[in-house]
Design a protein around this motif. Structure first.
Motif, PDB file in Angstrom:
ATOM      1  N   ARG A 142       2.243   1.657  -3.453  1.00  0.00           N
ATOM      2  CA  ARG A 142       1.214   2.160  -4.370  1.00  0.00           C
ATOM      3  C   ARG A 142       1.019   3.665  -4.211  1.00  0.00           C
ATOM      4  O   ARG A 142       0.790   4.380  -5.181  1.00  0.00           O
ATOM      5  CB  ARG A 142      -0.113   1.443  -4.141  1.00  0.00           C
ATOM      6  N   ASP A 143       1.124   4.149  -2.987  1.00  0.00           N
ATOM      7  CA  ASP A 143       0.980   5.584  -2.756  1.00  0.00           C
ATOM      8  C   ASP A 143       2.127   6.378  -3.396  1.00  0.00           C
ATOM      9  O   ASP A 143       1.948   7.527  -3.784  1.00  0.00           O
ATOM     10  CB  ASP A 143       0.898   5.887  -1.261  1.00  0.00           C
ATOM     11  N   SER A 177       2.095   4.294  -8.435  1.00  0.00           N
ATOM     12  CA  SER A 177       0.921   3.500  -8.770  1.00  0.00           C
ATOM     13  C   SER A 177       1.163   2.660 -10.021  1.00  0.00           C
ATOM     14  O   SER A 177       1.867   3.087 -10.946  1.00  0.00           O
ATOM     15  CB  SER A 177      -0.275   4.422  -8.983  1.00  0.00           C
ATOM     16  N   HIS A 178       0.586   1.464 -10.019  1.00  0.00           N
ATOM     17  CA  HIS A 178       0.610   0.596 -11.190  1.00  0.00           C
ATOM     18  C   HIS A 178      -0.658  -0.238 -11.143  1.00  0.00           C
ATOM     19  O   HIS A 178      -1.072  -0.677 -10.069  1.00  0.00           O
ATOM     20  CB  HIS A 178       1.856  -0.293 -11.193  1.00  0.00           C
ATOM     21  N   LEU A 213      -0.474  -3.580  -9.340  1.00  0.00           N
ATOM     22  CA  LEU A 213      -0.419  -3.397  -7.886  1.00  0.00           C
ATOM     23  C   LEU A 213      -1.810  -3.092  -7.327  1.00  0.00           C
ATOM     24  O   LEU A 213      -2.205  -3.625  -6.284  1.00  0.00           O
ATOM     25  CB  LEU A 213       0.563  -2.270  -7.558  1.00  0.00           C
ATOM     26  N   THR A 214      -2.573  -2.280  -8.024  1.00  0.00           N
ATOM     27  CA  THR A 214      -3.933  -1.964  -7.595  1.00  0.00           C
ATOM     28  C   THR A 214      -4.798  -3.231  -7.561  1.00  0.00           C
ATOM     29  O   THR A 214      -5.508  -3.482  -6.593  1.00  0.00           O
ATOM     30  CB  THR A 214      -4.561  -0.909  -8.533  1.00  0.00           C
ATOM     31  N   TYR A 250       0.843  -1.196   0.000  1.00  0.00           N
ATOM     32  CA  TYR A 250       0.000   0.000   0.000  1.00  0.00           C
ATOM     33  C   TYR A 250       0.882   1.251   0.000  1.00  0.00           C
ATOM     34  O   TYR A 250       0.599   2.220  -0.709  1.00  0.00           O
ATOM     35  CB  TYR A 250      -0.940   0.031   1.208  1.00  0.00           C
TER      36      TYR A 250
END
Length: 108
Positions: free
Chosen positions: A85-86, A89-90, A93-94, A82
């Protein structure tokens, strides 16, 4: 793709799982079906299947193949991902994090 897949808010589900709310059998089945959709979407992004629960396989996909910045110790635990991702982003990953959040909520 179902409406729940399109409108998914993983932060809400993460909170759901943290609260330890137990889903009914019907809700659990719906959650698991939705998790399967996110797993398939993650596979589509990278063009192949991978064990989304395997640290080693995820390290290869995330850091070697997708070129995301390595986390400390190349960690792939949910909290670390997480944070990643912050920063970067990809779509894979989401989908991975959505899959994990939903599975966690469904198996409580």
């Amino acid at each position: 793709m179902t409406d729940s897949f399109r409108a998914f808010d993983d932060s809400a589900l993460l909170d759901f799982g943290k609260l330890g709310i137990i889903a009914s059998a019907e809700s659990r089945e719906h959650l698991l079906d939705t998790a399967d959709q996110f797993r398939a979407a993650a596979y589509d992004v990278i063009g192949r299947t991978v064990d989304l629960d395997s640290e080693r396989e995820l390290q290869v996909v995330l850091f070697d193949e997708l070129g995301l910045p390595p986390t400390p110790g190349r960690a792939t635990d949910t909290a670390t991902l997480y944070a990643l991702r912050d920063k970067k982003s990809h779509l894979f990953l989401t989908h991975l994090l959505a899959y994990r959040s939903i599975r966690a909520a469904a198996t409580r």
